[in-house]
Design an enzyme around this catalytic site. Sequence first.
Site, short mmCIF file in Angstrom:
data_model
loop_
_atom_site.label_atom_id
_atom_site.label_comp_id
_atom_site.label_asym_id
_atom_site.label_seq_id
_atom_site.Cartn_x
_atom_site.Cartn_y
_atom_site.Cartn_z
N LYS A 144 0.84 -1.21 0.00
CA LYS A 144 0.00 0.00 0.00
C LYS A 144 0.88 1.26 0.00
O LYS A 144 0.62 2.21 -0.73
CB LYS A 144 -0.92 0.00 1.23
CG LYS A 144 -2.01 -1.07 1.14
CD LYS A 144 -2.77 -1.26 2.45
CE LYS A 144 -3.68 -2.48 2.35
NZ LYS A 144 -4.35 -2.84 3.59
N GLN A 204 -5.24 -1.59 9.81
CA GLN A 204 -4.92 -2.87 9.17
C GLN A 204 -5.48 -4.03 10.02
O GLN A 204 -5.20 -4.14 11.20
CB GLN A 204 -3.39 -3.00 9.03
CG GLN A 204 -2.92 -4.22 8.28
CD GLN A 204 -3.28 -4.17 6.79
OE1 GLN A 204 -3.23 -3.12 6.15
NE2 GLN A 204 -3.66 -5.31 6.24
N ASP A 219 -11.38 2.37 3.61
CA ASP A 219 -11.62 0.92 3.47
C ASP A 219 -13.12 0.63 3.33
O ASP A 219 -13.51 -0.49 3.01
CB ASP A 219 -11.10 0.17 4.72
CG ASP A 219 -9.74 -0.47 4.47
OD1 ASP A 219 -9.36 -0.62 3.28
OD2 ASP A 219 -9.07 -0.83 5.46
#
Length: 319
Positions: free
Chosen positions: A74, A118, A143
């Site tokens: 990422k 995460q 997200d």
Amino acid sequence: MISLVAHSFWAPGCQGGRRSMATIISGIKTSKLVRERLKMEVDKMESHFSGFRPSLVVLQVGDRDDSNLYISSKLKAAAEIGIDAKHVRLPRTATQDELLQSIMSVNENPSVHGLIVQLPLDSVSPINTELITNAVSPEKDVDGLSCINAGKLSRGDLNSCFIPCTPSGCMELIRQTGVSVEGKHAVVIGRSKIVGAPMHDLLLWHHATVTSCHSKTADLPEQVGRADILVVGAGRAEMVRGEWVKQGAVVIDCGINYIPDATKKSSKRVIGDVHYTSANQRAGFITPVPGGVGPMTVAMLMENTVQSARRFLLKMNLS
Ligand code: NDP
């Protein structure tokens, strides 16, 4: 536009009744196109708004090897596009309150446009993951995992929410085929918050008629056989057999399953949820694993971050 029918059934001029192979939808090529487009947009933002750049924070608890790998890809993608990405790592001993405090401080920082936590959390203290994903400000939830964004998506409010990255990547791959989703019968296997449920909603609001399947679905092969568009996110290696697949269908395989392979240096290799070689002979279009959905997930995270920065500029009356 490429028609679904044009890629179905038998290859033109094929000999001896051999089936044609499906057209492969490359996530590597498609994600590169997305990243190039985003880089151009970020360059423009930077020159028009005195050095303004989209900014992303990746919050991690602990030190899982797989998470470290995902985070580094990422950060690399962000750097290539020109997004300012910061990795904040809390120790495994971090408590839920400490993690919440970190989230709040990023929520309140106007110069950050995207925040992801995460998952899974690698913590020794009990942490409620649902509480954490909902603590991320919906305006920065790139997200797309908070209830607010999931709720907006389920109501078809696609322009004001963030769409979870894997389903969003699947839609981009379907778009690449030129097959129109509207009016098609789509089947999604899996109903998780991160893949299956948002995929169902996205297809629905792109006007497909959608069937959602899960572990209790009684007649999976029959359901699969009705799909013009099939998206599989079950986490079951090669579960979907080629003979289940409708001739000419678009087959999108999200699965990531590791199986032993003595020929590989790592002694393992990755395969999907679809039995690729048999499905390839019936589908019109198919994604490979690896190289299909996987690379799209990171690209769509970048897309969401740039979108958040775009919304920020609009709110500031700058764009
Ligand atoms: P989950 O385990 O959270 O969900 C799996 C879903 O599949 C559940 O809804 C489950 O049903 C359903 N399922 C399981 N077994 C069967 C079965 N035999 N028949 C029908 N349905 C079944 O997984 P995720 O959604 O997180 O991930 C799915 C796959 O996608 C995994 O392989 C994962 O690694 C991959 N993935 C890939 C990403 C990428 O970037 N390429 C990103 C995220 C995930 P039920 O609800 O009834 O339990």
